[in-house]
Design a protein around this motif. Structure first.
Motif, PDB file in Angstrom:
ATOM      1  N   ILE A   1       0.847  -1.198   0.000  1.00 16.89           N
ATOM      2  CA  ILE A   1       0.000   0.000   0.000  1.00 16.89           C
ATOM      3  C   ILE A   1       0.877   1.241   0.000  1.00 16.89           C
ATOM      4  CG2 ILE A   1      -1.709   1.340   1.279  1.00 16.89           C
ATOM      5  CD1 ILE A   1      -2.761  -1.274   2.428  1.00 16.89           C
ATOM      6  N   ARG A   2       0.609   2.155  -0.939  1.00 18.62           N
ATOM      7  CA  ARG A   2       1.395   3.380  -1.032  1.00 18.62           C
ATOM      8  C   ARG A   2       0.561   4.642  -0.847  1.00 18.62           C
ATOM      9  NH1 ARG A   2       6.368   1.872  -3.082  1.00 18.62           N
ATOM     10  NH2 ARG A   2       7.057   3.823  -2.088  1.00 18.62           N
ATOM     11  N   GLY A   3      -0.764   4.490  -0.727  1.00 19.33           N
ATOM     12  CA  GLY A   3      -1.603   5.659  -0.481  1.00 19.33           C
ATOM     13  C   GLY A   3      -3.072   5.301  -0.424  1.00 19.33           C
ATOM     14  N   ILE A   4      -3.840   6.124   0.310  1.00 22.16           N
ATOM     15  CA  ILE A   4      -5.303   6.011   0.345  1.00 22.16           C
ATOM     16  C   ILE A   4      -5.882   7.399   0.081  1.00 22.16           C
ATOM     17  CG2 ILE A   4      -7.315   5.633   1.825  1.00 22.16           C
ATOM     18  CD1 ILE A   4      -6.045   3.283   3.011  1.00 22.16           C
ATOM     19  N   TYR A   5      -6.924   7.444  -0.738  1.00 24.76           N
ATOM     20  CA  TYR A   5      -7.453   8.713  -1.236  1.00 24.76           C
ATOM     21  C   TYR A   5      -8.973   8.678  -1.213  1.00 24.76           C
ATOM     22  CZ  TYR A   5      -2.795   8.164  -3.238  1.00 24.76           C
ATOM     23  OH  TYR A   5      -1.453   7.909  -3.409  1.00 24.76           O
ATOM     24  N   ASP A   6      -9.580   9.857  -1.129  1.00 27.28           N
ATOM     25  CA  ASP A   6     -11.031   9.974  -1.220  1.00 27.28           C
ATOM     26  C   ASP A   6     -11.418   9.950  -2.696  1.00 27.28           C
ATOM     27  OD1 ASP A   6     -13.694  10.702  -1.272  1.00 27.28           O
ATOM     28  OD2 ASP A   6     -13.487  12.327   0.175  1.00 27.28           O
ATOM     29  N   GLY A   7     -12.015   8.866  -3.127  1.00 26.66           N
ATOM     30  CA  GLY A   7     -12.360   8.689  -4.528  1.00 26.66           C
ATOM     31  C   GLY A   7     -13.485   9.574  -5.027  1.00 26.66           C
ATOM     32  N   THR A   8     -14.093  10.362  -4.139  1.00 22.90           N
ATOM     33  CA  THR A   8     -15.149  11.291  -4.553  1.00 22.90           C
ATOM     34  C   THR A   8     -14.639  12.719  -4.714  1.00 22.90           C
ATOM     35  OG1 THR A   8     -15.858  11.875  -2.301  1.00 22.90           O
ATOM     36  CG2 THR A   8     -16.829   9.890  -3.279  1.00 22.90           C
ATOM     37  N   ASP A   9     -13.368  12.946  -4.419  1.00 23.34           N
ATOM     38  CA  ASP A   9     -12.804  14.294  -4.369  1.00 23.34           C
ATOM     39  C   ASP A   9     -11.868  14.503  -5.556  1.00 23.34           C
ATOM     40  OD1 ASP A   9     -11.303  16.599  -3.809  1.00 23.34           O
ATOM     41  OD2 ASP A   9     -11.335  16.242  -1.645  1.00 23.34           O
ATOM     42  N   LYS A  10     -12.189  15.475  -6.412  1.00 25.53           N
ATOM     43  CA  LYS A  10     -11.380  15.721  -7.597  1.00 25.53           C
ATOM     44  C   LYS A  10      -9.940  16.093  -7.240  1.00 25.53           C
ATOM     45  CE  LYS A  10     -13.635  15.309 -11.590  1.00 25.53           C
ATOM     46  NZ  LYS A  10     -14.849  14.656 -11.159  1.00 25.53           N
ATOM     47  N   ASP A  11      -9.735  16.853  -6.165  1.00 25.71           N
ATOM     48  CA  ASP A  11      -8.383  17.197  -5.758  1.00 25.71           C
ATOM     49  C   ASP A  11      -7.579  15.949  -5.412  1.00 25.71           C
ATOM     50  OD1 ASP A  11      -8.786  19.902  -6.111  1.00 25.71           O
ATOM     51  OD2 ASP A  11      -9.337  20.264  -4.016  1.00 25.71           O
ATOM     52  N   GLU A  12      -8.250  14.975  -4.792  1.00 31.71           N
ATOM     53  CA  GLU A  12      -7.591  13.719  -4.461  1.00 31.71           C
ATOM     54  C   GLU A  12      -7.244  12.923  -5.720  1.00 31.71           C
ATOM     55  OE1 GLU A  12      -7.314  11.952  -0.787  1.00 31.71           O
ATOM     56  OE2 GLU A  12      -6.501  13.935  -1.211  1.00 31.71           O
ATOM     57  N   ILE A  13      -8.044  13.075  -6.759  1.00 30.29           N
ATOM     58  CA  ILE A  13      -7.763  12.394  -8.020  1.00 30.29           C
ATOM     59  C   ILE A  13      -6.506  12.971  -8.656  1.00 30.29           C
ATOM     60  CG2 ILE A  13      -8.655  11.784 -10.305  1.00 30.29           C
ATOM     61  CD1 ILE A  13     -10.034  10.493  -7.752  1.00 30.29           C
TER      62      ILE A  13
END
Length: 218
Positions: free
Chosen positions: A189-201
């Motif tokens: 695992i190298r990262g976890i992100y909010d898949g609903t947030d464009k900035d996170e994309i």
């Protein structure tokens, strides 16, 4: 089936993870083990594990009725998420954002994507095929999968650390998370992100590029 459950706890957890992800001086992404996460995201049996965590082997069925295993992702960087086709809230946003990632890395054969249904009894191969076609899923890049519920839920809780709630994958167990999980070529695992947030994309795009640069390979 979709619960109107507030996602503030997920937002807070992701924010903490984001801050730690950005706190690197080497130019490389951190490698995450169970002990690095907020304990609420980690199964009790793994909370003290501080090294050598990798995603467990899996066996799923994709939108074409094909068996998908870890071998399909060998030597690949990939993003995983958990969804269900009938979700009217966060899942459509997540799928649209995963499609953005697919398009961004369309010509990069090192990058793939994996979506696991949290309602596998409902999301049959026929349902997944229709969903994948509607969402522009490219079969060679992105497996949209169903399978054994207990297996999928154990992966979510003990491999990808994608959900907070504890459970046993039984009939009444249900998980619902906006998290995208970034996995490297060594199943770490190298990262976890909010898949609903464009900035996170945008952030995950940059992190994927980091994982395929010379600095990461050294």
């Amino acid at each position: 089936m979709c619960f109107n459950k507030p996602f503030s706890i997920f937002t807070g957890l992701i924010l903490c993870f984001t801050l730690s992800c950005n706190n690197t001086k080497s130019g490389k992404l951190p490698i995450y083990n169970p002990s690095d996460f907020n304990a609420e995201l980690v199964d009790v049996s793994l909370r003290n594990t501080s090294k050598n965590h990798t995603v467990s082997d899996f066996e799923l069925i994709n939108q074409n009725g094909e068996i998908v295993t870890q071998d399909h992702y060998k030597g690949k960087v990939y993003v995983a998420d958990f969804f269900f086709t009938s979700c009217p809230t966060i899942c459509p946003i997540m799928t649209d954002n995963m499609a953005i990632l697919q398009d961004e890395f369309l010509e990069n054969h090192e990058i793939m994507f994996l979506s696991l249904s949290v309602t596998p009894d409902i999301d049959s191969v026929f349902v997944l095929r229709k969903y994948a076609t509607e969402k522009g899923v490219i079969d060679s890049k992105w497996n949209v999968t169903t399978g054994n519920k207990k297996h999928i839920y154990e992966l979510a809780r003990k491999s990808y650390f994608a959900v907070v709630e504890q459970g046993d994958g039984s009939f009444q167990d249900f998980i619902h998370t906006p998290n995208f999980v970034l996995i490297d070529k060594k199943k770490r695992i190298r990262g976890i992100y909010d898949g609903t947030d464009k900035d996170e994309i945008f952030r995950i795009i940059n992190d994927i590029k980091t994982l395929t640069t010379d600095i990461e390979k050294k």
